[in-house]
Design a protein around this motif. Structure first.
Motif, PDB file in Angstrom:
ATOM      1  N   LYS A  21       5.817  -1.396  24.465  1.00 22.26           N
ATOM      2  CA  LYS A  21       7.085  -1.544  25.188  1.00 22.26           C
ATOM      3  C   LYS A  21       7.713  -0.169  25.423  1.00 22.26           C
ATOM      4  N   ALA A  31      11.902  -1.504  14.052  1.00 27.14           N
ATOM      5  CA  ALA A  31      10.851  -1.577  15.076  1.00 27.14           C
ATOM      6  C   ALA A  31       9.469  -1.690  14.433  1.00 27.14           C
ATOM      7  N   LEU A  52      14.808  -0.687  22.366  1.00 30.81           N
ATOM      8  CA  LEU A  52      14.089  -1.937  22.080  1.00 30.81           C
ATOM      9  C   LEU A  52      15.070  -3.065  21.745  1.00 30.81           C
ATOM     10  N   ASP A  56       5.375  -2.698  19.750  1.00 25.91           N
ATOM     11  CA  ASP A  56       6.721  -2.431  20.267  1.00 25.91           C
ATOM     12  C   ASP A  56       6.841  -0.962  20.648  1.00 25.91           C
TER      13      ASP A  56
END
Lengths: 174, 366
Positions: free
Chosen positions: B115, B30, B324, B8
């Motif tokens: 990400k 996260a 996120l 992530d």
């Protein structure tokens, strides 16, 4: 004009880390009260603004006045200062000392921060250094403590009272 | 190796800023991967044996290596949210497919697709040119600190320190603690660049600080046996007679430059900002760069103190977690900014703020 002091030399000394005169953030306690105060008063030498406040946050009696801004230089309320020496062990800049002028007629005690080896023992004679590292006297160590248990020791040394505003370090003679 | 590892949030750099970013983002939920080039996490903190300045929030009064332990404990307390991979270097970023390449050690190569990324790549030491500055015995201050404080090796017997910024002053003190004689600190400027109290602390141990002086030559045949130092005038021109000082180390603490190769590779909008010591990425208040999936924190965003780097890391981690889609506490963001503002309110902060003013944008165009 009419100034007889050597201002340039003073400026140069100060700019390299030598305190040449007492100023905001680096004042001596009031003389009269200081001479009678058993246990001494904190003497802080922190004349430049930096983002730091452990002297204030660690003072157990509230003698170091609250900082409006973390960059403020320290100010002391001598009514509240007990000379405990917590600030001596907590200051990251090693800029706090305690000086007790009541030790004897001609001797004072300075409590100073110490982080070198060898660690002096109680009873040892040590060289006393001024702010430029010059040997100014010989002194006797009467106590060695580690108040915050973090390897910053506080060493109490008997020094000539006349040099109370000169001596700021020691050198252990092996 | 064909496999591409996915995460992530990728945090590049496991120093003060990177660890704070990782802790903050993981705290919000996260999954974070930290890539650290050194053999252990902590960055420069692990070699800082002195007590830190700042306030309680930035662990004032705590020694640097202890702060690294505190941050790693915080990360450990978050369970398996954070994967710290040491001895690994991010070697490249390819914006066309969003892939980072990583070298682990000297022979394992793999790819990471993230990400979001917080780039806390830190800084590199500067050197100054002088005759024979490649002789063994000429060190950067970081190397001297690593030898002494990480590996317990005394680097020599007698040193000339070049530079009276905080690093030069602190490392001089640490050398004195290790029993090394510091012959002098030479500083080209007319006053010390570091905190006055750090200078006072070494002066009273008898270490001279020679303002308006520089090193002009290292002497020695195969290894260093001396330094030639000389006075400078106010235009930094050499004046007076060169003086030879016997020493077996010249230690250079003449400044740092942000490490920014990955930002360039990513195509981030960059600018040279003298007050921040080099090229740095433009950023908004969340530390987001012009590349929407990339944040910056710590020395890579401009050379400052570790205390500020840690707060910036918190801000970047907080914001990356929000991006996120995770729930974050907006109040914390304001608190971090209040702390940064306090840290930057002093004399040194004026310069930093002037620098940041040149690269801070109010918000990125959508």
């Amino acid at each position: 004009m009419g100034c007889s002091c050597n201002c340039l030399d003073k400026e140069k000394l100060f700019n390299s880390g030598i305190l040449v005169e007492h100023s905001t953030g680096a004042v001596l306690p009031p003389k009269e009260a200081w001479e009678k105060k058993k246990g001494g008063y904190a003497v802080i030498e922190c004349p430049k603004r930096i983002p730091c406040n452990p002297c204030y946050t660690s003072c157990p009696t509230g003698a170091v006045l609250p900082f409006a801004d973390i960059n403020d230089t320290p100010e002391i309320d001598y009514e509240k200062c007990t000379g405990c020496g917590i600030c001596v062990s907590r200051c990251p800049g090693l800029a706090c000392f305690v000086i007790d002028l009541t030790y004897s007629d001609d001797k004072a005690v300075i409590k100073l921060p110490y982080e070198l080896i060898p660690l002096p023992q109680k009873g040892a004679l040590v060289k006393c250094l001024d702010r430029t590292g010059k040997e100014a006297a010989c002194g006797e160590v009467i106590a060695v403590t580690e108040p915050s248990k973090d390897r910053t020791y506080v060493v109490s040394v008997v020094i000539p009272k006349a040099l109370a505003d000169d001596i700021r370090a020691i050198k252990v003679v092996c | 190796m064909k496999k591409t590892f996915e995460t992530d949030l990728l945090v590049i750099g496991g120093g003060a800023a990177g660890l704070c970013a990782a802790a903050e983002a993981a705290g919000a939920g996260a999954n974070v991967t930290v890539i650290e080039s050194d053999l252990h996490p902590g960055g420069q903190l692990v070699k800082q044996t002195h007590k830190f300045f700042g306030s309680r929030d930035e662990y004032a009064g705590t020694r640097g290596y202890k702060i690294a332990e505190i941050l790693l404990d915080e990360i450990k307390s978050l369970g398996d949210k954070v994967d710290i991979r040491c001895n690994s270097t991010v070697t490249g970023y390819y914006p066309e497919d969003g892939v980072f390449t990583v070298m682990k050690g000297e022979d394992e190569y793999y790819r990471i697709k993230a990400k979001k990324a917080v780039m806390a790549t830190g800084a590199q030491e500067r050197m100054i040119p002088f005759t024979n500055n490649d002789l063994p015995g000429v060190y950067g201050a970081g190397a001297v600190q690593t030898l002494m404080n990480v590996y317990g090796v005394v680097p020599g017997k007698k040193v000339i320190m070049v530079g009276a910024g905080n690093i030069g002053l602190i490392v001089s003190y640490q050398l004195a603690q290790a029993g090394v004689e510091v012959a002098a600190v030479v500083e080209a400027m007319p006053k010390i660049g570091g905190y006055w109290v750090h200078a006072a602390k070494i002066r009273r141990l008898g270490i001279p600080i020679l303002l308006r002086h520089t090193v002009v030559e290292a002497t020695g045949d195969k290894v260093l046996d001396g330094a030639v130092i000389q006075e400078l005038d106010d235009k930094f021109q050499l004046i007076g007679e060169p003086v030879k000082v016997d020493c077996d180390i010249i230690c250079m603490a003449v400044g740092l430059t942000p490490t920014t190769e990955l930002f360039w590779q990513a195509g981030c909008k960059m600018q040279f900002v003298p007050q921040l010591c080099g090229y740095v990425p433009f950023r908004d208040k969340t530390m987001r760069t012009s590349c929407p999936d990339m944040w910056v924190a710590g020395d890579a965003s401009g050379i400052e103190e570790a205390s500020a780097a840690m707060v910036e890391g918190r801000i970047a981690g907080h914001s990356a977690a929000a991006a996120l889609g995770l729930k974050t506490d907006a109040k914390k963001f304001d608190e971090y900014w209040t702390r940064l503002d306090h840290l930057r309110a002093g004399e040194v902060g004026e310069k930093i703020l002037a620098g940041i003013g040149q690269v801070l944008v109010s918000g990125w165009e959508a």
